[in-house]
Write an enzyme that holds these catalytic residues in place. Sequence first.
Site, PDB file in Angstrom:
ATOM      1  N   SER A   1       0.810  -1.207   0.000  1.00 39.82           N
ATOM      2  CA  SER A   1       0.000   0.000   0.000  1.00 39.82           C
ATOM      3  C   SER A   1       0.855   1.273   0.000  1.00 39.82           C
ATOM      4  CB  SER A   1      -0.956  -0.047   1.184  1.00 39.82           C
ATOM      5  OG  SER A   1      -2.015   0.864   0.996  1.00 39.82           O
TER       6      SER A   1
ATOM      7  N   ASP B   1     -10.336  -2.914  -5.509  1.00 35.13           N
ATOM      8  CA  ASP B   1      -9.763  -2.209  -4.358  1.00 35.13           C
ATOM      9  C   ASP B   1     -10.155  -0.736  -4.407  1.00 35.13           C
ATOM     10  OD1 ASP B   1      -8.232  -1.140  -2.337  1.00 35.13           O
ATOM     11  OD2 ASP B   1      -6.391  -2.163  -2.912  1.00 35.13           O
TER      12      ASP B   1
ATOM     13  N   HIS C   1      -7.707  -5.588   0.186  1.00 37.21           N
ATOM     14  CA  HIS C   1      -6.593  -4.657   0.143  1.00 37.21           C
ATOM     15  C   HIS C   1      -5.394  -5.322   0.799  1.00 37.21           C
ATOM     16  CE1 HIS C   1      -4.627  -0.815  -0.217  1.00 37.21           C
ATOM     17  NE2 HIS C   1      -4.319  -0.825   1.060  1.00 37.21           N
TER      18      HIS C   1
END
Length: 720
Positions: free
Chosen positions: A544, A630, A677
């Site tokens: 991320s 996502d 995610h």
Amino acid sequence: MTFRMTILAKFVSPARCVSSRLWKSSDREWIRCIHTFSQSCQKSDTDDHRCPGFDKYKDLVGYFKRRLKATYRRFSDSSDCSLVYGRDHVYSIESDGIYRRNKRQGVPDQVLDLTQFDGWEEKTKCRRRKRRQTSQWSVQRVRVSPLESHLAATLTTAQQEEQRCVVVRLREKNPIPPKIVQTLDKVFSFEWATEDVLFFTTVEDLCSIEVHRLNLNSNRNTFTSVYKATCPDVFVEVSLSRDRQILTINCSSRTSSEVLVVIPAAVTLEPLLVQRRQPDLLYHVEHWRNWLIILANTGAGLEYQVLRAPLSNCSMASWDPVFTPSHGTVITDMDVVGDHCVLVTKTPANQLELVVVSLTQPGQAYILQLPSWVCAIETRHPGFTENHCVLEFLISSPVHPPELYSLDPKQGRLLSGAAQEKDRSFIVTRSEARSQDGTLIPVTLLHSGPLESLKKAPLLVHVYGAYGRDLTMQFCPERRLLMELGWTLAYCHIRGGGERGLSWQRQARVVHKHKGMEDLQACLLYIFSSGVSSSANTVLTAYSAGAVPVGALCNRHPHLVKAVTLQSPFLDVLGTMEDPDLPLTIEDREEWGDPLKNPQHRQAILSYCPLHNIAPQCYPSMLVTAFRGDTRVPLAGILKYTQRIKEAVDTHFSRQPPAENTPQPNVLLKVRPGESHVRAGDLECKMEEEVLELAFIYKELRLNPPSAARRRKRPEADPR
């Protein structure tokens, strides 16, 4: 209530980081995976994990799948704090649902069957005889009402991130399956205030701004709106104090917070405001004998300290300091246990310690040392009938399986659980690298043998550095396997994270975001200069928002690492911050800046944004994993990034043909279905990702994994 990652994590909405259901709703998610996976391993040995475009890794994928399954099985009996203790029963989460057993008899009954949500129908006698079926659903959090007449649980699937909450009416005995009396969609947090009243929050477009109350004490269930935030960057959740005497409504943004208290014993159950929101004020409350124990960033440098105030007069004017940590020491966790406040602190040397503060005699405190290898602590919320004056917690590191400890603050005794053989073959070394502006950056190394002997060892480097959150350093079977295969692990605690308090994040926000990349570069150079590994044997991994410093480093200094693995990476900072219609953009501008209204912010983002600084050169090999749905990290930015990287690499090698010993790097993208995610929720999908990553880094570093031990042939039977 206990903080699950860092203090700041309790005050922010789900961000471009680890999935909210993992760091909030599922207190022991990873260890539950170990227990559940040990069952699924038995039936999936013949699964084919071939992926289009990844044929070159096929053999290694099969090898690492076998090795990883064996590693999971070895640690399937690891200590676990995920059991839920009710008044008379103990509840456990299995692959097919929730079971409970009487504390005296120990015979389990199923109280929630997950397969009923799959539309699964028994078609054969063989299936009917099966006691347990796997389900696409998994349980994230369980809460039992005080007298055990109701149970609430949130469920999710690998294909979606939103959680469904089911409320089950329990019976003393279960000859008939318990009845689901209510289903609630998109629930984020929930707690029982009384036997029949459930407080909960819901999520819409990654925002949670409203608290609802479900009343089951009527002929038909009734809903009431209890609280609704008015600020768009605020995230709301409910939680229960450790002693279960108050329920709190935590209404927080990234830079400020506001808490309301509900007293379950009161008739009206109306919320009481503790302290109205103020700029740059973050605080959280616990309960002790009609007092609020408050953790607030009112200390020197806007760092956290412990205060208290009477519940009857709890505004900021009544806050009285109880404990302030020494300079350089930061508070990362807090529990109120009996008449003591137990704090998890991190020293300037990046070592975790326990500080026990007396609440009856403020000013009296003592420190308890933890083993030097400890990198993570997870505390356990006690059940209704358990001893609330003893704190149970797990300690672990990425390669040390969890050990159960208990603390009696009154006696000052720290006791280990069942005797375990101490593994001294893995060493944890904490040191510091000097960044470009002179700041010392903590580095944690996990290795075997002395550092000077690791020059040729392969190295896996972890980094994050955003939102004031620490790197995750709990036990990970995949990292344990790598250590056993001779790897060294490095964790770079760069600025932007929370390892050294709130100021650590503030030093690398908005126009100072580039410092995270500079810190990462300094850490790598320091590690190599210490005699550990080399650029040719180094892999950099991030998820991320951690992809921002990684992507920036690859653009400026691509020669520093050989390969990179990114999970759901945030790579298009500029494009995302320019689009206010995307989820999280408005609140994330406090972290990254507003390029639409502030030219300085735009220029700062352009200077480091991974997508907008790609140039023709030889990049490291890359494995990028993303999810199609996502909502935190839009897929469009990831697709643009990988395509531009491929074009840049092709352009570079077309201009300068590579020598025979410098092959063109591989840039691979794997897009999965679903809305998850970082990591898939389904165990088989999770395994597929992990083994593909292991196969990729071995192939790109040209390493040969150790051959598996061959089975001995059984001697042939004597024909006589």
